[in-house]
Each structure stands twice: as C-alpha cells, then as structure tokens.
Design a protein around this motif. Structure first.
Motif, PDB file in Angstrom:
ATOM      1  N   GLU A   3       0.825  -1.207   0.000  1.00  0.00           N
ATOM      2  CA  GLU A   3       0.000   0.000   0.000  1.00  0.00           C
ATOM      3  C   GLU A   3       0.856   1.253   0.000  1.00  0.00           C
ATOM      4  O   GLU A   3       0.547   2.225  -0.663  1.00  0.00           O
ATOM      5  CB  GLU A   3      -0.935  -0.004   1.207  1.00  0.00           C
ATOM      6  N   THR A  96      -1.011   5.835   0.798  1.00  0.00           N
ATOM      7  CA  THR A  96      -1.508   4.807  -0.119  1.00  0.00           C
ATOM      8  C   THR A  96      -1.846   5.420  -1.480  1.00  0.00           C
ATOM      9  O   THR A  96      -1.436   4.908  -2.527  1.00  0.00           O
ATOM     10  CB  THR A  96      -2.742   4.102   0.470  1.00  0.00           C
ATOM     11  N   GLN A 100       0.001   4.793  -5.160  1.00  0.00           N
ATOM     12  CA  GLN A 100      -0.746   4.404  -6.365  1.00  0.00           C
ATOM     13  C   GLN A 100      -0.472   5.358  -7.527  1.00  0.00           C
ATOM     14  O   GLN A 100      -0.552   4.970  -8.689  1.00  0.00           O
ATOM     15  CB  GLN A 100      -2.245   4.346  -6.072  1.00  0.00           C
ATOM     16  N   ARG A 101      -0.122   6.608  -7.207  1.00  0.00           N
ATOM     17  CA  ARG A 101       0.170   7.606  -8.237  1.00  0.00           C
ATOM     18  C   ARG A 101       1.635   7.567  -8.678  1.00  0.00           C
ATOM     19  O   ARG A 101       2.084   8.434  -9.417  1.00  0.00           O
ATOM     20  CB  ARG A 101      -0.176   9.007  -7.725  1.00  0.00           C
TER      21      ARG A 101
END
Length: 139
Positions: A3, A96, A100-101
């Motif tokens: 994550e 998180t 993800q970016r």
C-alpha cells in the motif's frame, strides 16, 4: 505492491527528513488543525512542511484535488515523503494514494501530530510528534 513504503515513528520520520535532502513532510490535516493545534517546525532542517488538506473543515469532505496539489509541488517520485495527520489514519490513506500515483517512498507517521487519546479522551499526552519532543510551532 505494498500500500505504501511503511510506517515510521515520529522520531524516525525526523531522522529521515534530517538525513535525506529530498525528503519532504506533507501534513494532511485541516487548516483549522494547522492554525489551532500547530504544525511541525522543520526550520532546524531548513525545510518547511507541505500543507495539503486530505479532508476539508468543517464539512469533512475529501479533497478531490489532494494528489494534484501534491504533484504540483514537484517532488521527485523517488524522494521520500512522510505523511502526517492527527493520529495516523488520514496520513496512511494519503501515503496509499500517492503510492498508487507512482511515488515510490511514501511513509505514514505513526501516532500522528497529537497521538492517541488518553483515558479522558484527550490527545497530546501519550504519544505523537508533539509528545515525542520534536519541534513544532503554533500560529
């Protein structure tokens, strides 16, 4: 994929900020918290925290522009970023999202700025950035 890169104690976050020139602290609390509770003082490191609300005050709506605002700060995707909130929940969500970016070294600061509530449900007495004796300032 994890994550985010991991959780750090407030003191470990300070050490990371101190030892890595590109490391940044992003405080995801609300404007009201920054104003009335205080912010991390990174001036001994010749740095300033980046203040970006995860949720707005007073309504608590999620800031849909959070990632765009952070990306506008031009932080390299491989630079360490430590995320701070009151107790560690919003900052974990921010770490998180930014992982993800494509940001590779996003960390959550455990305990947050004010830490866990005590038996009387008051924060700022058990743990957290302030209790650990790290520099902070209040406007």
């Amino acid at each position: 994929m994890a994550e985010y890169a991991g959780d750090l104690s407030p003191k470990d976050a300070w050490t990371l900020l101190e030892s890595e020139p590109d490391a940044r602290l992003v405080d995801v609390r609300t404007r009201a918290e920054w104003t009335y509770v205080g912010t991390a003082d990174l001036s001994p490191l010749s740095k300033k925290p980046l203040l970006i609300e995860w949720q707005s005050f007073p309504g608590g709506q999620r800031n849909d522009r959070f990632a765009d605002e952070l990306e506008a700060a031009d932080i390299p995707k491989d630079a360490p970023i430590v995320f701070l909130c009151r107790s560690g929940a919003r900052s974990a969500a921010a770490a998180t999202l930014m992982t993800q970016r494509g940001y590779q070294r996003c960390y959550n600061i455990l305990e947050g700025f004010e830490g866990d509530p005590d038996a009387e449900r008051h924060r700022g007495r058990i743990n957290g950035w302030k209790v650990r004796g790290l520099p902070w300032t209040q406007n």
